[in-house]
Design a protein around this motif. Structure first.
Motif, PDB file in Angstrom:
ATOM      1  N   GLY A 265       0.807  -1.208   0.000  1.00  0.00           N
ATOM      2  CA  GLY A 265       0.000   0.000   0.000  1.00  0.00           C
ATOM      3  C   GLY A 265       0.840   1.257   0.000  1.00  0.00           C
ATOM      4  N   HIS A 266       0.218   2.339  -0.329  1.00  0.00           N
ATOM      5  CA  HIS A 266       0.875   3.639  -0.389  1.00  0.00           C
ATOM      6  C   HIS A 266       0.296   4.513   0.706  1.00  0.00           C
ATOM      7  N   GLN A 267       1.140   5.025   1.586  1.00  0.00           N
ATOM      8  CA  GLN A 267       0.673   5.852   2.695  1.00  0.00           C
ATOM      9  C   GLN A 267       0.133   7.178   2.161  1.00  0.00           C
ATOM     10  N   ILE A 268      -1.109   7.474   2.516  1.00  0.00           N
ATOM     11  CA  ILE A 268      -1.717   8.716   2.053  1.00  0.00           C
ATOM     12  C   ILE A 268      -1.984   9.691   3.196  1.00  0.00           C
ATOM     13  N   LYS A 269      -1.811   9.256   4.425  1.00  0.00           N
ATOM     14  CA  LYS A 269      -1.969  10.124   5.595  1.00  0.00           C
ATOM     15  C   LYS A 269      -0.997   9.645   6.662  1.00  0.00           C
ATOM     16  N   ALA A 270      -0.304  10.558   7.303  1.00  0.00           N
ATOM     17  CA  ALA A 270       0.674  10.197   8.332  1.00  0.00           C
ATOM     18  C   ALA A 270       0.516  11.126   9.526  1.00  0.00           C
ATOM     19  N   GLU A 271      -0.220  10.685  10.541  1.00  0.00           N
ATOM     20  CA  GLU A 271      -0.420  11.485  11.741  1.00  0.00           C
ATOM     21  C   GLU A 271       0.241  10.870  12.968  1.00  0.00           C
ATOM     22  N   ILE A 272       0.506   9.571  12.941  1.00  0.00           N
ATOM     23  CA  ILE A 272       1.150   8.912  14.080  1.00  0.00           C
ATOM     24  C   ILE A 272       2.655   9.015  13.879  1.00  0.00           C
ATOM     25  N   ALA A 273       3.304   9.783  14.760  1.00  0.00           N
ATOM     26  CA  ALA A 273       4.754   9.938  14.670  1.00  0.00           C
ATOM     27  C   ALA A 273       5.410   8.615  15.023  1.00  0.00           C
ATOM     28  N   ASP A 274       6.352   8.178  14.199  1.00  0.00           N
ATOM     29  CA  ASP A 274       7.037   6.924  14.490  1.00  0.00           C
ATOM     30  C   ASP A 274       8.521   7.067  14.204  1.00  0.00           C
ATOM     31  N   GLY A 275       9.258   6.013  14.570  1.00  0.00           N
ATOM     32  CA  GLY A 275      10.696   6.011  14.372  1.00  0.00           C
ATOM     33  C   GLY A 275      11.429   5.865  15.687  1.00  0.00           C
ATOM     34  N   THR A 276      12.743   5.915  15.598  1.00  0.00           N
ATOM     35  CA  THR A 276      13.598   5.803  16.776  1.00  0.00           C
ATOM     36  C   THR A 276      13.522   7.102  17.572  1.00  0.00           C
ATOM     37  N   PHE A 277      13.485   6.981  18.889  1.00  0.00           N
ATOM     38  CA  PHE A 277      13.421   8.175  19.719  1.00  0.00           C
ATOM     39  C   PHE A 277      14.340   8.046  20.913  1.00  0.00           C
ATOM     40  N   GLU A 278      14.743   9.199  21.417  1.00  0.00           N
ATOM     41  CA  GLU A 278      15.405   9.336  22.715  1.00  0.00           C
ATOM     42  C   GLU A 278      14.915  10.652  23.279  1.00  0.00           C
ATOM     43  N   ARG A 279      14.219  10.584  24.387  1.00  0.00           N
ATOM     44  CA  ARG A 279      13.617  11.784  24.957  1.00  0.00           C
ATOM     45  C   ARG A 279      13.945  11.862  26.438  1.00  0.00           C
ATOM     46  N   THR A 280      14.415  13.022  26.874  1.00  0.00           N
ATOM     47  CA  THR A 280      14.721  13.260  28.282  1.00  0.00           C
ATOM     48  C   THR A 280      13.777  14.327  28.806  1.00  0.00           C
ATOM     49  N   ILE A 281      13.156  14.034  29.933  1.00  0.00           N
ATOM     50  CA  ILE A 281      12.167  14.918  30.529  1.00  0.00           C
ATOM     51  C   ILE A 281      12.644  15.326  31.908  1.00  0.00           C
ATOM     52  N   ASP A 282      12.556  16.616  32.203  1.00  0.00           N
ATOM     53  CA  ASP A 282      12.868  17.103  33.552  1.00  0.00           C
ATOM     54  C   ASP A 282      11.701  16.786  34.468  1.00  0.00           C
ATOM     55  N   LEU A 283      12.021  16.250  35.633  1.00  0.00           N
ATOM     56  CA  LEU A 283      11.005  15.935  36.632  1.00  0.00           C
ATOM     57  C   LEU A 283      10.867  17.114  37.586  1.00  0.00           C
ATOM     58  N   PRO A 284       9.719  17.254  38.253  1.00  0.00           N
ATOM     59  CA  PRO A 284       9.516  18.408  39.134  1.00  0.00           C
ATOM     60  C   PRO A 284      10.354  18.385  40.406  1.00  0.00           C
ATOM     61  N   PHE A 285      10.906  17.209  40.760  1.00  0.00           N
ATOM     62  CA  PHE A 285      11.764  17.099  41.934  1.00  0.00           C
ATOM     63  C   PHE A 285      12.615  15.840  41.794  1.00  0.00           C
ATOM     64  N   PRO A 286      13.717  15.722  42.563  1.00  0.00           N
ATOM     65  CA  PRO A 286      14.529  14.510  42.532  1.00  0.00           C
ATOM     66  C   PRO A 286      13.702  13.306  42.983  1.00  0.00           C
ATOM     67  N   VAL A 287      13.971  12.145  42.373  1.00  0.00           N
ATOM     68  CA  VAL A 287      13.208  10.944  42.706  1.00  0.00           C
ATOM     69  C   VAL A 287      14.135   9.825  43.164  1.00  0.00           C
ATOM     70  N   ARG A 288      13.540   8.885  43.873  1.00  0.00           N
ATOM     71  CA  ARG A 288      14.291   7.731  44.381  1.00  0.00           C
ATOM     72  C   ARG A 288      14.588   6.780  43.229  1.00  0.00           C
ATOM     73  N   SER A 289      15.814   6.263  43.202  1.00  0.00           N
ATOM     74  CA  SER A 289      16.173   5.295  42.169  1.00  0.00           C
ATOM     75  C   SER A 289      15.830   3.875  42.595  1.00  0.00           C
ATOM     76  N   ASP A 290      15.514   3.673  43.871  1.00  0.00           N
ATOM     77  CA  ASP A 290      15.230   2.328  44.373  1.00  0.00           C
ATOM     78  C   ASP A 290      13.733   2.030  44.441  1.00  0.00           C
ATOM     79  N   LYS A 291      12.914   2.983  44.062  1.00  0.00           N
ATOM     80  CA  LYS A 291      11.467   2.775  44.152  1.00  0.00           C
ATOM     81  C   LYS A 291      10.802   3.315  42.884  1.00  0.00           C
TER      82      LYS A 291
END
Length: 142
Positions: A81-107
């Motif tokens: 088939g031939h894609q005629i609409k592309a709204e779902i972003a896809d592919g390889t990703f790497e995303r880093t998000i800042d958290l509102p406060f430091p978090v525990r790494s053990d929980k």
């Protein structure tokens, strides 16, 4: 019409002295995966939309102090088939998000179901910042 677009793009590139259109296109590209984050007193819940993921092992989740990093690939499996609409972003990703406060790494709790990765993080409270109850002396007792 296609040649007019190429001419317009070329004129903008010449006018601004670099690949103007490429810079603009990068600004328009959506960040993937999409994330909703909810903050509570001592907890953060992250809902991450990862459609098409066959198994949770296909994504890596890293937590470092006050950042959450996600690495993986959103893959929409289509055959023919031939894609005629592309709204779902896809592919390889790497995303880093800042958290509102430091978090525990053990929980950390992470679950995946029906296209949603849910990451539950808990606030890090060190011994130095932990709130201790204050004893109140009742002066009438003295």
């Amino acid at each position: 019409m296609n040649n007019q677009f190429k001419d317009w793009k070329s004129n903008l590139d010449r006018f601004f002295g670099h690949d103007f259109w490429g810079d603009f296109e990068g600004m328009m590209k959506p960040s993937i995966p999409y994330i909703n984050m909810y903050q509570y007193d001592n907890e953060v819940l992250c809902y991450v939309s990862i459609p098409g993921m066959n198994h949770p092992k296909d994504i890596e989740v890293f937590v470092d102090h006050a950042t959450l990093t996600l690495k993986g690939k959103i893959e929409i499996n289509h055959r023919g088939g031939h894609q005629i609409k592309a709204e779902i972003a896809d592919g390889t990703f790497e995303r880093t998000i800042d958290l509102p406060f430091p978090v525990r790494s053990d929980k950390i709790d992470a679950t995946y179901k029906n296209g949603l990765l849910i990451v539950q993080l808990h606030r890090y409270i060190s011994d130095h910042t932990r709130q201790n109850p204050v004893q109140i002396r009742h002066l009438e007792d003295e």
